[in-house]
Design an enzyme around this catalytic site. Structure first.
Site, PDB file in Angstrom:
ATOM      1  N   HIS A 125      40.321  48.988  13.725  1.00 34.78           N
ATOM      2  CA  HIS A 125      41.742  49.197  14.020  1.00 34.78           C
ATOM      3  C   HIS A 125      41.957  50.083  15.244  1.00 34.78           C
ATOM      4  O   HIS A 125      42.950  49.930  15.963  1.00 34.78           O
ATOM      5  CB  HIS A 125      42.447  49.835  12.817  1.00 34.78           C
ATOM      6  N   PHE A 371      37.324  48.870   5.441  1.00 37.74           N
ATOM      7  CA  PHE A 371      36.674  49.612   6.521  1.00 37.74           C
ATOM      8  C   PHE A 371      37.499  49.743   7.800  1.00 37.74           C
ATOM      9  O   PHE A 371      36.946  49.768   8.906  1.00 37.74           O
ATOM     10  CB  PHE A 371      35.310  48.990   6.842  1.00 37.74           C
ATOM     11  N   CYS A 372      38.814  49.833   7.667  1.00 38.26           N
ATOM     12  CA  CYS A 372      39.692  49.960   8.848  1.00 38.26           C
ATOM     13  C   CYS A 372      39.419  48.866   9.870  1.00 38.26           C
ATOM     14  O   CYS A 372      39.543  49.072  11.087  1.00 38.26           O
ATOM     15  CB  CYS A 372      39.551  51.336   9.494  1.00 38.26           C
ATOM     16  N   ALA A 373      39.049  47.697   9.353  1.00 40.70           N
ATOM     17  CA  ALA A 373      38.871  46.500  10.187  1.00 40.70           C
ATOM     18  C   ALA A 373      39.335  45.322   9.345  1.00 40.70           C
ATOM     19  O   ALA A 373      38.589  44.374   9.095  1.00 40.70           O
ATOM     20  CB  ALA A 373      37.415  46.345  10.616  1.00 40.70           C
TER      21      ALA A 373
END
Length: 422
Positions: A125, A371-373
């Site tokens: 992100h 995982f912020c993705a």
């Protein structure tokens, strides 16, 4: 009394012993940390550097006393050490930030008006969300060569449809925080420059595992986090070309960013150089800690460190592949180069529940979630369902990540614990 049968693990690859000394990492006895990709443990070199400076702790760039002079010198020496470690060019700025996210947001604020930013959908992100409206997001490629071809095609089309004078910035990761797979950064840089574009490298996950050099890779900007690189929270860097950074408004307006402030409200002249974007009192200890780790890595046998990590990674992936209820996530092929990060799912088990059990019953820390993705993780979960034909895979994943201080015994403990869940 019921008996749980634990699947036997295959003979796993041997792991050579790792170099030690300043790159020993701190930890808690009995706790197994396999969550390096989120935050790596603190290296002894960083802790020692902070302990040595603490008695002298004082203001930076703000005082004439001996303590302040020493702290100012330590801060600027840290800037030089970190810049040298990452191969900064003489004309580059090395700007201290809080982390990679902060560094990329700074650059997003500094790009000239009208800049088109090109990214891939496989980014964290931090390298998706800061960029201005009108940015181009390319699909996740099937392999590294596909990434190069897709970027070349996109830049050719972009240049055909817009003024060649408008800036273009390519933003790409060096290694995925979800899969650990390495991206072809040097090849992408060549494509970008061939089309008159600049390129920024998110090195948050690559730098802890492999040498990263701006000149060798020929990237224009590089962002990195100290807390991924065995230093404490709160220190990162943005390194790169000075012209955009000196022309942009200060990232933080305040003390240290000015060369003149007059009596009128807007009578301000901003300084140039790194100080322009480092308004306020800086994180001296974070900068010194990060520099100490860079110096220790520079002195270490990085070939031996990489060999140790790759042997551990092979042991981990071989063991996971032997568990019939575990599915590894991947973007590229199974043999693609990667760093010490593996994401996977346990069929029929909620990932949050698995992570909690590993912690409570086995003292093993791993990551769970997306995982912020989110775009990439959801795509890979869907791909895993199609690849395996299983309909019992959970909607989020687990991630085990290794680095300095990781051992074969820790990897084996994780594999044995996952086998018990079968």
């Amino acid at each position: 009394m019921s008996v749980t049968l634990v699947p036997s693990l295959p003979t796993l690859p041997a792991v050579p012993s790792a170099p030690s000394a300043p790159l020993d990492v701190l930890g808690v006895p009995g706790e197994i940390n396999l969550d390096y990709a989120a935050t790596a443990p603190c290296a002894r070199a960083a802790a020692d550097a902070v302990a040595e400076l603490l008695p002298w702790y004082a203001s930076v760039h703000r005082g004439a006393g001996a303590l302040s002079r020493r702290c100012t010198l330590a801060y600027e020496q840290a800037r030089q050490t970190i810049g040298d470690f990452f191969g900064a060019r003489a004309e580059d700025h090395v700007i201290f930030t809080r982390n990679t996210t902060d560094a990329l947001n700074l650059l997003a604020r500094a790009v000239p008006a009208g800049t088109t930013v090109v990214t891939f959908a496989g980014e964290h992100h931090a390298n998706l969300l800061p960029w201005p409206r009108g940015s181009v997001r390319l699909p996740v490629p099937a392999d590294p060569d596909g990434a190069v071809r897709d970027l070349a095609a996109a830049l050719t089309e972009l240049r055909r449809g817009s003024s060649p004078a408008l800036p273009v910035l390519v933003a790409v990761t060096g290694a995925s925080n979800v899969t650990g797979e390495r991206w072809p950064v040097a090849e992408l840089a060549r494509v970008a420059h061939r089309h008159g574009a600049r390129i920024v490298l998110d090195a948050a996950q690559l730098a802890p595992h492999a040498p990263v050099d701006l000149r060798t890779l020929d990237v224009d900007y590089l962002a990195v986090s100290g807390h991924k690189l065995y230093a404490p929270f709160g220190a990162g860097v943005l390194i790169g070309r000075a012209d955009w950074l000196d022309a942009a408004p200060p990232y933080l307006a305040g003390g240290g960013a000015t060369s003149h402030v007059g009596p009128a409200t807007h009578d301000v002249t901003w300084t140039t150089g790194p100080a322009r974007h480092e308004g306020g009192t800086p994180n001296l200890l974070g900068a010194v800690a990060l520099a100490a780790v860079c110096a220790a890595l520079d002195d270490a046998d990085q070939v031996a460190l990489a060999a140790h990590e790759q042997a551990l990674l092979s042991r981990l992936r071989t063991g996971l592949a032997a568990l019939p209820h575990v599915v590894e996530l991947r973007t590229f092929g199974p043999d693609a180069p990667r760093v010490g990060i593996v994401s996977f799912v346990v069929a029929g088990r909620d990932s949050t529940e698995v992570a909690a059990r590993l912690a409570a019953e086995h003292h093993i820390g791993v990551r769970d979630g997306l995982f912020c993705a989110h775009p990439l993780a959801r795509r890979l979960l869907s791909e895993a369902t199609g690849r395996t034909g299983r309909r019992d895979l959970p909607p989020t994943a687990l991630r085990a990540s290794i680095g300095l201080g990781s051992t074969a015994a820790q990897v084996d403990r994780l594999l044995a614990a996952l086998a018990e869940l079968g």
